[in-house]
Design an enzyme around this catalytic site. Structure first.
Site, PDB file in Angstrom:
ATOM      1  CE  LYS A 159      -1.828   2.630   1.261  1.00 21.05           C
ATOM      2  NZ  LYS A 159      -1.105   1.218   1.959  1.00 21.05           N
ATOM      3  CG  ASP A 179       2.973  -6.511   0.382  1.00 20.01           C
ATOM      4  OD1 ASP A 179       3.522  -7.627  -0.452  1.00 20.01           O
ATOM      5  OD2 ASP A 179       2.435  -5.882  -0.039  1.00 20.01           O
TER       6      ASP A 179
HETATM    7  N1  LIG Z   1       4.381   7.031   6.415  1.00 18.80           N
HETATM    8  C1  LIG Z   1       5.321   7.037   5.376  1.00 18.80           C
HETATM    9  N2  LIG Z   1       6.042   7.979   5.375  1.00 18.80           N
HETATM   10  C2  LIG Z   1       7.088   8.167   4.293  1.00 18.80           C
HETATM   11  N3  LIG Z   1       6.775   7.515   2.776  1.00 18.80           N
HETATM   12  C3  LIG Z   1       5.690   6.816   3.020  1.00 18.80           C
HETATM   13  C4  LIG Z   1       4.881   6.263   4.083  1.00 18.80           C
HETATM   14  N4  LIG Z   1       3.968   5.514   3.849  1.00 18.80           N
HETATM   15  C5  LIG Z   1       4.173   5.083   2.579  1.00 18.80           C
HETATM   16  N5  LIG Z   1       5.154   5.874   1.920  1.00 18.80           N
HETATM   17  C6  LIG Z   1       6.008   5.629   0.503  1.00 18.80           C
HETATM   18  O1  LIG Z   1       4.627   5.458  -0.009  1.00 18.80           O
HETATM   19  C7  LIG Z   1       4.739   4.077  -0.751  1.00 18.80           C
HETATM   20  C8  LIG Z   1       3.418   3.507  -0.903  1.00 18.80           C
HETATM   21  O2  LIG Z   1       2.799   3.350   0.338  1.00 18.80           O
HETATM   22  P1  LIG Z   1       2.142   1.795   0.490  1.00 18.80           P
HETATM   23  O3  LIG Z   1       1.652   2.112   1.867  1.00 18.80           O
HETATM   24  O4  LIG Z   1       3.132   0.875   0.400  1.00 18.80           O
HETATM   25  O5  LIG Z   1       1.081   1.776  -0.672  1.00 18.80           O
HETATM   26  P2  LIG Z   1       0.606   0.421  -1.296  1.00 18.80           P
HETATM   27  O6  LIG Z   1      -0.434  -0.296  -0.586  1.00 18.80           O
HETATM   28  O7  LIG Z   1       0.000   0.996  -2.866  1.00 18.80           O
HETATM   29  O8  LIG Z   1       1.726  -0.234  -1.783  1.00 18.80           O
HETATM   30  C9  LIG Z   1       5.966   3.384  -0.079  1.00 18.80           C
HETATM   31  O9  LIG Z   1       6.461   2.480  -0.809  1.00 18.80           O
HETATM   32  C10 LIG Z   1       6.716   4.140   0.573  1.00 18.80           C
HETATM   33  O10 LIG Z   1       7.731   4.801  -0.457  1.00 18.80           O
END
Ligand SMILES: Nc1ncnc2c1ncn2[C@@H]1O[C@H](COP(=O)(O)OP(=O)(O)O)[C@@H](O)[C@H]1O
Ligand SMILES: [Mg+2]
Length: 444
Positions: A154, A286
């Site tokens: 991320k 959230d």
């Molecule tokens: N560990 C993970 N494995 C697979 N996909 C992930 C993972 N973490 C996040 N994602 C994907 O990335 C997107 C954005 O991550 P997120 O942590 O929700 O970021 P934000 O804080 O910008 O919302 C998520 O909605 C999901 O689709």
């Protein structure tokens, strides 16, 4: 790409103007359609409304993608309200939950290398240039560690901290202005809570700690998972975690085809949130569909995105529990007392008004329980039935600790409506309120 710096006053004014113009256009379109519906009564009014909603939703989508920051977060929240929002908004704005147009790869590489202090290739065997998903604060890329482990990385948008700071200033100014015009409602608890949470949300070291704390609550459940954290590669703006595979929880058709029992998933979701909020006093704040995946082969619920988490002070947690217990027992007096102790206030400042609101809440809960669902029609019907005394004396102050509780309840209600799973919320809450959480997952 502007690095972590605050917005200038000019930039802030520009954002506010762009947003204000969009809002005005959307509002005027709705007004003119209402006029048409009432005066001209065209036979194809239903289609006209749908077309209008789509136009509006697309315009809001464009402005959210352009401005990003808190505006995008607000639209994500709105998009998850299947219980009150017309379909076109859910569909178009739902893209903002995980399908925001991503930043180009060179920006991502630069940030990763800056955070790790070494070339990307020295930390990762492979790193896919195309992200898995992109949302409000970050985009997430699939990668492989040197030992072959599959991870999700991320990467925080470099300019996001500045955008969010600017938006918070704008929001404070806006709410202060609204406070002058509309003296009744005290909006400041909302901004204060937002202002306190945003900086934490931008610190991925904090997010990693939140994820591990919440994972520890559910170690013995096999129906819910949280990605494991790779601390050695995690910094304030870079979070490396276990790669999860699943479908977004709102993809009901695909999940149904894969044989997933949506009712069981919804049950898990409610139990998990009841445990976090009522028992542990620390919860994920959230739960919009972009942050909830379901593994199609196992049916397990995957919780993601722990940036926004909330610690409830102990006496608040106890009072929330009292309120829930009173609600389940149908004890209006005790519900009213709990609202008073929690710090809710109505316009006339009289405690009796809170007791009346408690009675209304009980009726709504009963109605929902009988219908087993909350959809826009039920909500509209309930809204029409609100007694005048309550209309004249609405709640004007919500304790800031409970802003996120309200947000979570709104998101869960929206999810339940979207999934059409018809679970009995209240029955599921009962064991938590009695202090005997149900036997853990697995046997379902
Ligand atoms: N560990 C993970 N494995 C697979 N996909 C992930 C993972 N973490 C996040 N994602 C994907 O990335 C997107 C954005 O991550 P997120 O942590 O929700 O970021 P934000 O804080 O910008 O919302 C998520 O909605 C999901 O689709
Ligand atoms: Mg997210």
């Amino acid at each position: 790409m502007s690095r972590d710096r605050s917005l200038s006053v000019g930039e802030r004014v520009d954002r506010a103007r762009r947003l204000g113009l969009t809002f005005a256009r959307v509002y005027l379109r709705i007004r003119s359609h209402r006029f048409m519906a009432r005066r001209l009564r065209p036979s194809d009014m239903a289609e006209r409304w749908q077309a209008l909603h789509r136009t509006n939703a697309e315009e809001i989508y464009d402005v959210a993608v352009e401005l990003q920051g808190l505006i995008l977060k607000g639209c994500q929240f709105a998009s998850a309200r299947a219980d009150i929002l017309p379909k076109p908004y859910q569909q178009v704005l739902g893209l903002l939950q995980d399908r925001v147009p991503p930043h180009d790869f060179p920006v991502v590489r630069e940030l990763v290398e800056e955070e790790l202090g070494r070339p990307l290739e020295e930390a990762f065997q492979s790193f896919s240039e195309r992200p898995i998903a992109a949302a409000s604060l970050a985009q997430v890329h699939g990668a492989t560690l040197l030992d072959g482990t599959q991870v999700a990385v991320k990467v925080q948008y470099p300019e996001i901290a500045g955008l969010v700071r600017g938006d918070l200033k704008n929001l404070r100014a806006l709410f202060r202005a609204v406070g002058w015009l509309e003296r009744d409602f005290d909006l400041m608890p909302l901004v204060d809570e937002l202002g306190a949470n945003m900086p934490r949300e931008l610190d991925f070291v904090n997010e990693a700690a939140n994820a591990e704390r919440i994972a520890s609550f559910f170690e013995d459940r096999d129906d819910v998972v949280v990605p494991r954290i790779h601390h050695e590669l995690t910094t304030r703006r870079l979070l490396v975690m276990e790669r999860m595979h699943g479908l977004k929880i709102s993809r009901t058709a695909a999940l149904g085809e894969a044989g997933v029992d949506l009712k069981a998933v919804m049950t898990t979701l409610i139990e998990v949130f009841a445990e976090m909020m009522l028992i542990r006093g620390f919860f994920h704040g959230d739960p919009h569909p972009g942050n909830l995946l379901v593994e199609p082969d196992t049916g397990r619920l995957v919780l993601l995105d722990f940036g926004l988490a909330k610690e409830l002070p102990e006496q608040f947690r106890e009072q929330v529990m009292h309120f829930a217990a009173a609600l389940l027992q149908g004890d209006v007096d005790a519900m009213g007392e709990a609202l008073i102790v929690l710090g809710f206030e109505t316009r006339d400042g009289r405690q009796e008004s809170l007791h009346e609101i408690a009675a209304l809440m009980l009726r709504v809960a009963k109605e929902i329980r009988e219908q087993r669902r909350v959809d826009p029609e039920t909500v509209a019907k309930l809204r029409e039935e609100i007694p005048d005394r309550i209309r004249e004396n609405p709640i004007v102050r919500i304790p800031h600790h409970l802003v996120l509780v309200g947000r979570v309840l709104a998101l869960l209600t929206g999810l339940n409506a979207g999934l059409g799973a018809k679970v009995d919320f209240l029955k599921l809450l009962m064991p938590f309120v009695l202090g005997v959480p149900p036997a853990r997952g697995g046997e379902r």
